[in-house]
Design an enzyme around this catalytic site. Structure first.
Site, PDB file in Angstrom:
ATOM      1  NE  ARG A  50      -1.713  83.083 -43.884  1.00 44.94           N
ATOM      2  CZ  ARG A  50      -1.892  82.381 -45.015  1.00 44.94           C
ATOM      3  NH1 ARG A  50      -2.204  81.106 -44.955  1.00 44.94           N
ATOM      4  NH2 ARG A  50      -1.729  82.952 -46.199  1.00 44.94           N
ATOM      5  CB  ILE A  51       2.708  77.219 -43.219  1.00 43.04           C
ATOM      6  CG1 ILE A  51       1.660  76.116 -43.025  1.00 43.04           C
ATOM      7  CG2 ILE A  51       3.735  77.178 -42.089  1.00 43.04           C
ATOM      8  CD1 ILE A  51       2.214  74.703 -43.106  1.00 43.04           C
ATOM      9  N   GLY A  52       1.702  79.777 -45.400  1.00 41.67           N
ATOM     10  CA  GLY A  52       0.930  80.043 -46.600  1.00 41.67           C
ATOM     11  C   GLY A  52       1.695  80.867 -47.613  1.00 41.67           C
ATOM     12  CB  SER A  53       1.160  81.516 -51.092  1.00 42.14           C
ATOM     13  OG  SER A  53      -0.257  81.553 -51.179  1.00 42.14           O
ATOM     14  CD  GLU A  85     -11.888  95.742 -58.927  1.00 42.58           C
ATOM     15  OE1 GLU A  85     -11.399  96.726 -59.540  1.00 42.58           O
ATOM     16  OE2 GLU A  85     -12.085  94.640 -59.469  1.00 42.58           O
ATOM     17  NE  ARG A 143       1.676  79.019 -57.036  1.00 41.96           N
ATOM     18  CZ  ARG A 143       0.949  80.096 -56.795  1.00 41.96           C
ATOM     19  NH1 ARG A 143       0.225  80.153 -55.688  1.00 41.96           N
ATOM     20  NH2 ARG A 143       0.944  81.103 -57.625  1.00 41.96           N
ATOM     21  NE  ARG A 198     -19.689  73.025 -42.060  1.00 41.28           N
ATOM     22  CZ  ARG A 198     -20.546  74.012 -42.229  1.00 41.28           C
ATOM     23  NH1 ARG A 198     -20.288  74.988 -43.087  1.00 41.28           N
ATOM     24  NH2 ARG A 198     -21.667  74.052 -41.535  1.00 41.28           N
ATOM     25  CB  SER A 210       3.151  82.178 -54.291  1.00 39.44           C
ATOM     26  OG  SER A 210       2.097  83.074 -53.970  1.00 39.44           O
ATOM     27  CG  ASP A 211       1.393  86.295 -56.193  1.00 45.57           C
ATOM     28  OD1 ASP A 211       0.971  87.455 -56.120  1.00 45.57           O
ATOM     29  OD2 ASP A 211       1.035  85.377 -55.430  1.00 45.57           O
ATOM     30  CD  GLU A 255      -1.871  86.913 -44.549  1.00 45.68           C
ATOM     31  OE1 GLU A 255      -2.054  85.757 -44.121  1.00 45.68           O
ATOM     32  OE2 GLU A 255      -2.502  87.900 -44.104  1.00 45.68           O
ATOM     33  CG  MET A 256      -6.371  86.895 -48.755  1.00 44.16           C
ATOM     34  SD  MET A 256      -7.543  86.161 -49.933  1.00 44.16           S
ATOM     35  CE  MET A 256      -9.105  86.763 -49.273  1.00 44.16           C
ATOM     36  CD  GLU A 257      -5.786  83.166 -45.287  1.00 41.68           C
ATOM     37  OE1 GLU A 257      -6.658  82.965 -46.154  1.00 41.68           O
ATOM     38  OE2 GLU A 257      -4.588  83.367 -45.575  1.00 41.68           O
ATOM     39  N   GLY A 277      -3.744  77.407 -45.571  1.00 41.28           N
ATOM     40  CA  GLY A 277      -5.113  77.691 -45.981  1.00 41.28           C
ATOM     41  C   GLY A 277      -5.757  76.504 -46.678  1.00 41.28           C
ATOM     42  CG  HIS A 282     -16.952  74.802 -37.932  1.00 36.17           C
ATOM     43  ND1 HIS A 282     -17.324  75.612 -36.869  1.00 36.17           N
ATOM     44  CD2 HIS A 282     -17.778  75.115 -38.957  1.00 36.17           C
ATOM     45  CE1 HIS A 282     -18.323  76.390 -37.251  1.00 36.17           C
ATOM     46  NE2 HIS A 282     -18.625  76.107 -38.500  1.00 36.17           N
ATOM     47  NE  ARG A 295       0.061  74.931 -50.353  1.00 39.36           N
ATOM     48  CZ  ARG A 295      -0.260  76.100 -50.879  1.00 39.36           C
ATOM     49  NH1 ARG A 295      -0.315  77.176 -50.112  1.00 39.36           N
ATOM     50  NH2 ARG A 295      -0.518  76.215 -52.161  1.00 39.36           N
TER      51      ARG A 295
END
Length: 236
Positions: free
Chosen positions: A87-90, A162, A217, A43, A203-204, A179-181, A20, A4, A24
């Site tokens: 990790r740098i993210g929202s 949900e 952003r 990819r 961010s929100d 967040e997700m990671e 992510g 990868h 960015r």
């Protein structure tokens, strides 16, 4: 070169910042690094290596979600010798005292499941940040006058959640943001004995519905990148 990551040996620095979004990664490299050069685009996952205050740094996209990040974190550490991954993210705020554009430093990451859950089996492993990075990031944020919060976050394995009941319980128990990671990043780093931290810009807001407009952003994320770099190189 891995499945990868197409970078050649020596192309990846020991310190890697991981947003992510691959675009960015390009923005952060072009904005904050000296002489950034593209070292991976397999990819469409962009990675750049340059220097910050004379220190080698790679900024490499992780993709969205723990499964994607796990691939890149494993290969960056195992095959390219990365020793510090940030990790740098929202993130979405889950507490009323946290505001849009604040920075959250993830001490720990709560999660329902990660790609590493199969290894842990019945063990409820607690993924945590590296203390030296966390401490340095807190000092960097304080010095820069950035409003920062350190504590537990939630790494979700779904974007369209949900489970409002679950969110309510996490808010009740003091979880700062979602967040997700990060959880998988912390587990992979622990497995290999390297350092990891998540530095997140709010961010929100899940409670108020407020959000940073998309066109603002990148400007808002700049402080997060500077904090991450200063955390990695506190003496630079």
């Amino acid at each position: 070169m891995t499945i990868h990551i197409g970078a050649a040996p020596g192309d990846i620095a020991q310190t890697v910042l991981m947003p992510g979004d691959p675009y960015r990664a390009r923005w952060a490299a072009e904005t904050f690094l000296d002489t950034p050069r593209l070292v991976n685009e397999v990819r469409g996952m962009l990675g750049y290596t340059g220097t910050w205050r004379g220190q080698p740094v790679t900024i490499h996209g992780s993709g969205m979600g723990m499964a994607s990040l796990s691939i890149y974190a494993n290969e960056l550490i195992r095959d390219y010798g990365a020793k510090t991954l940030i990790r740098i993210g929202s993130a979405g705020a889950m507490q009323p005292h946290i505001n849009i554009r604040d920075v959250v430093l993830a001490m720990a990451a709560t999660t329902l499941s990660t790609p590493s859950s199969g290894i842990m089996r019945e063990l409820s492993f607690a993924p945590t940040a590296d203390w030296s990075l966390l401490h340095a990031a807190w000092q960097a944020a304080t010095t820069r006058g950035v409003t920062a919060h350190a504590g537990n976050i939630y790494s979700s394995d779904v974007f369209y959640d949900e489970r409002p009941d679950l969110n309510e319980q996490m808010t009740r128990h003091g979880v700062l943001a979602v967040e997700m990671e990060a959880a998988e990043l912390y587990i992979v780093a622990a497995r290999y004995g390297v350092r990891a931290l998540a530095v997140l810009t709010i961010s929100d807001h899940l409670l108020t519905g407020a959000a940073i407009p998309s066109e603002e952003r990148e400007k808002s994320f700049g402080e997060m990148v500077e904090i991450a770099l200063q955390a990695a190189f506190p003496d630079a």
